[in-house]
Design an enzyme around this catalytic site. Structure first.
Site, PDB file in Angstrom:
ATOM      1  N   ARG A 165       0.837  -1.212   0.000  1.00  0.00           N
ATOM      2  CA  ARG A 165       0.000   0.000   0.000  1.00  0.00           C
ATOM      3  C   ARG A 165       0.868   1.255   0.000  1.00  0.00           C
ATOM      4  NH1 ARG A 165      -3.068  -3.596  -0.749  1.00  0.00           N
ATOM      5  NH2 ARG A 165      -5.212  -3.810  -0.040  1.00  0.00           N
ATOM      6  N   SER A 235     -10.515  -0.586   2.806  1.00  0.00           N
ATOM      7  CA  SER A 235      -9.818  -0.717   4.089  1.00  0.00           C
ATOM      8  C   SER A 235      -9.431   0.674   4.594  1.00  0.00           C
ATOM      9  CB  SER A 235      -8.534  -1.531   3.922  1.00  0.00           C
ATOM     10  OG  SER A 235      -8.821  -2.820   3.441  1.00  0.00           O
ATOM     11  N   GLU A 331      -5.116   4.260   5.942  1.00  0.00           N
ATOM     12  CA  GLU A 331      -4.779   3.884   4.565  1.00  0.00           C
ATOM     13  C   GLU A 331      -5.194   4.949   3.546  1.00  0.00           C
ATOM     14  OE1 GLU A 331      -3.967   2.488   1.162  1.00  0.00           O
ATOM     15  OE2 GLU A 331      -6.078   2.082   1.474  1.00  0.00           O
TER      16      GLU A 331
HETATM   17  N1  EPU Z   1     -10.945 -10.716   9.874  1.00  0.00           N
HETATM   18  C1  EPU Z   1     -11.763 -10.843  10.976  1.00  0.00           C
HETATM   19  N2  EPU Z   1     -12.761  -9.926  11.153  1.00  0.00           N
HETATM   20  C2  EPU Z   1     -12.974  -8.900  10.271  1.00  0.00           C
HETATM   21  C3  EPU Z   1     -12.137  -8.773   9.154  1.00  0.00           C
HETATM   22  C4  EPU Z   1     -11.129  -9.698   8.983  1.00  0.00           C
HETATM   23  O1  EPU Z   1     -11.600 -11.745  11.802  1.00  0.00           O
HETATM   24  O2  EPU Z   1     -13.893  -8.123  10.508  1.00  0.00           O
HETATM   25  C5  EPU Z   1      -9.900 -11.732   9.662  1.00  0.00           C
HETATM   26  C6  EPU Z   1     -10.272 -12.656   8.497  1.00  0.00           C
HETATM   27  O3  EPU Z   1     -11.039 -13.729   8.920  1.00  0.00           O
HETATM   28  C7  EPU Z   1      -8.914 -13.093   7.991  1.00  0.00           C
HETATM   29  C8  EPU Z   1      -8.030 -11.870   8.253  1.00  0.00           C
HETATM   30  O4  EPU Z   1      -8.692 -11.076   9.235  1.00  0.00           O
HETATM   31  O5  EPU Z   1      -8.420 -14.160   8.766  1.00  0.00           O
HETATM   32  C9  EPU Z   1      -7.779 -11.063   6.988  1.00  0.00           C
HETATM   33  O6  EPU Z   1      -9.029 -10.655   6.427  1.00  0.00           O
HETATM   34  P1  EPU Z   1      -9.295 -10.563   4.833  1.00  0.00           P
HETATM   35  O7  EPU Z   1      -8.807 -11.776   4.159  1.00  0.00           O
HETATM   36  O8  EPU Z   1     -10.717 -10.151   4.656  1.00  0.00           O
HETATM   37  O9  EPU Z   1      -8.335  -9.397   4.354  1.00  0.00           O
HETATM   38  P2  EPU Z   1      -7.835  -8.069   5.051  1.00  0.00           P
HETATM   39  O10 EPU Z   1      -6.449  -8.282   5.532  1.00  0.00           O
HETATM   40  O11 EPU Z   1      -8.831  -7.583   6.023  1.00  0.00           O
HETATM   41  C10 EPU Z   1      -6.733  -7.120   2.871  1.00  0.00           C
HETATM   42  C11 EPU Z   1      -6.725  -5.836   2.098  1.00  0.00           C
HETATM   43  C12 EPU Z   1      -7.992  -5.713   1.269  1.00  0.00           C
HETATM   44  C13 EPU Z   1      -8.035  -6.886   0.307  1.00  0.00           C
HETATM   45  C14 EPU Z   1      -8.009  -8.197   1.115  1.00  0.00           C
HETATM   46  C15 EPU Z   1      -7.905  -9.405   0.231  1.00  0.00           C
HETATM   47  C16 EPU Z   1      -5.409  -4.233   3.363  1.00  0.00           C
HETATM   48  C17 EPU Z   1      -5.418  -3.000   4.206  1.00  0.00           C
HETATM   49  N3  EPU Z   1      -6.594  -4.704   3.007  1.00  0.00           N
HETATM   50  O12 EPU Z   1      -7.812  -7.068   3.791  1.00  0.00           O
HETATM   51  O13 EPU Z   1      -7.903  -4.514   0.526  1.00  0.00           O
HETATM   52  O14 EPU Z   1      -9.201  -6.847  -0.486  1.00  0.00           O
HETATM   53  O15 EPU Z   1      -6.835  -8.218   1.974  1.00  0.00           O
HETATM   54  O16 EPU Z   1      -6.634  -9.439  -0.328  1.00  0.00           O
HETATM   55  O17 EPU Z   1      -4.336  -4.749   3.045  1.00  0.00           O
HETATM   56  C18 EPU Z   1      -8.468  -2.189   0.486  1.00  0.00           C
HETATM   57  O18 EPU Z   1      -7.255  -1.966   0.526  1.00  0.00           O
HETATM   58  O19 EPU Z   1      -9.315  -1.282   0.419  1.00  0.00           O
HETATM   59  C19 EPU Z   1      -8.934  -3.571   0.543  1.00  0.00           C
HETATM   60  C20 EPU Z   1     -10.214  -3.894   0.620  1.00  0.00           C
END
Ligand code: EPU
Length: 335
Positions: A165, A235, A331
């Site tokens: 990012r 995010s 972000e």
């Molecule tokens: N999780 C929870 N509760 C929540 C959200 C997440 O327990 O409310 C847990 C999930 O179960 C999982 C972990 O946290 O074990 C990661 O969650 P997820 O796979 O949904 O991805 P993320 O890390 O929350 C990142 C990016 C997203 C991108 C997804 C998929 C960042 C800041 N965000 O989210 O990007 O779509 O991975 O690759 O790196 C964005 O930047 O706007 C965005 C949506």
């Protein structure tokens, strides 16, 4: 005319958070010539400059003084180069429709980045990434115009200094260069990237890029709010990166904490999980809330302001700091 300057222009619908904002002046140049002319005008009149992409990763104040520029270069074309296919894209092309058009043509490389809102010109700034792929991996070059002298240049991916990012456009070149286009390097050979989450389970054994892109869209629709229905900037926080010792201490207390070891030995944590574990998923206060299906996304129910949003986000970050000792970094960028 594409270099027409509009006065007191409403940007309320030009940012996906739906924050109220009026630009003192606004223009959407469709080619480099009016863009250069507008830059000279802004410099001569000493107007502060703000560059707007799709407005999907931006927090706008109620008033933007000076000139707001939204590059509207909307052409894109393909070029066969050896076994690769280069895609030349103007900054004003919308990202998601481009991804689908490329996937439909059987081109691999951007399919995991489907349904990310915003324009192609904004994509390199935060090095958009999802489902195990980051834009920087498929960028061949980024075309920029330097604000100071209107010079046109092509930057290599190395010069763009892509990180998680992050890029040079958030650092050294912030406010100094306007992205006018991108060249992406795609491939016709099958190269599915399905390791993230349950993506592999959602497609057949030998998927094409369109099938992968559609699966990514389905996952995103399940978790992420549609900005057309509920204001948000994706995010709101970056996933925090901590050193190995700190991660081990946290894991001793929270063994089910999602974590991802980076090549440099540090560990990336899931900010959404940390916020969720503070009991904040679905929490609403005033005009803002934590999304009920993905705690990393803050949502705007309407009627709020940037100042209120920043205070709300600080309360979320404060609770994570108090419980886990981990600091969250915002972000979306402040305009
Ligand atoms: N999780 C929870 N509760 C929540 C959200 C997440 O327990 O409310 C847990 C999930 O179960 C999982 C972990 O946290 O074990 C990661 O969650 P997820 O796979 O949904 O991805 P993320 O890390 O929350 C990142 C990016 C997203 C991108 C997804 C998929 C960042 C800041 N965000 O989210 O990007 O779509 O991975 O690759 O790196 C964005 O930047 O706007 C965005 C949506």
């Amino acid at each position: 005319m594409s270099d027409a300057v509009l006065a007191d222009h409403d940007l309320g619908s030009a940012n996906t958070l739906g924050l109220p904002c009026r630009a003192e002046r606004f223009a959407a140049p469709a080619t480099l010539t009016p863009l250069r002319r507008l830059l000279r005008l802004a410099s001569a009149r000493q107007w502060p400059l703000t560059v707007l992409g799709g407005g999907s990763n931006l927090i706008l104040p109620e008033r933007l003084p000076g000139l707001v520029l939204q590059p509207a270069l909307r052409q894109w074309w393909l070029e066969q180069r050896g076994s690769a296919v280069l895609v030349h894209v103007g900054a004003g092309v919308e990202w998601h429709p481009l991804v689908m058009a490329l996937a439909e043509r059987g081109l691999w490389g951007t399919e995991n980045l489907a349904l990310i809102p915003g324009s192609c010109g904004a994509a390199p700034i935060q090095n958009i990434g999802a489902y195990g792929v980051e834009l920087g991996e498929v960028v061949e070059a980024v075309r920029v115009l330097f604000v100071e002298d209107g010079r046109d240049a092509l930057l290599t991916p190395e010069e763009c200094a892509f990180g998680y990012r992050d890029s040079i456009f958030k650092g050294e070149l912030e406010g100094r260069a306007i992205i006018t286009g991108l060249t992406l390097r795609l491939s016709r050979s099958a190269s599915p990237r399905l390791a993230y989450g349950d993506l592999a389970q959602r497609v057949g054994r030998h998927p094409g890029p369109l099938e992968v892109a559609r699966a990514v869209c389905a996952i995103r629709r399940e978790k992420l709010p549609d900005p057309a229905e509920l204001g948000n900037a994706g995010s709101f926080f970056k996933n925090p990166i901590v050193d190995r010792e700190e991660a081990a201490e946290l894991l001793a207390v929270w063994p089910d904490m999602p974590h991802f070891a980076l090549q440099d030995g540090r560990v990336k944590l899931a900010a959404g999980w940390l916020i969720d574990r503070c009991g904040l998923r679905g929490w609403r206060d005033g005009h803002f809330g934590v999304h009920d299906r993905q705690a990393l996304v803050l949502v705007h129910f309407g009627g709020g302001s940037a100042v209120e949003l920043m205070a709300f986000a600080e309360r979320v970050a404060e609770q994570v700091r108090a419980r886990f000792g981990v600091s969250l970094e915002r972000e979306p960028r402040l305009a």
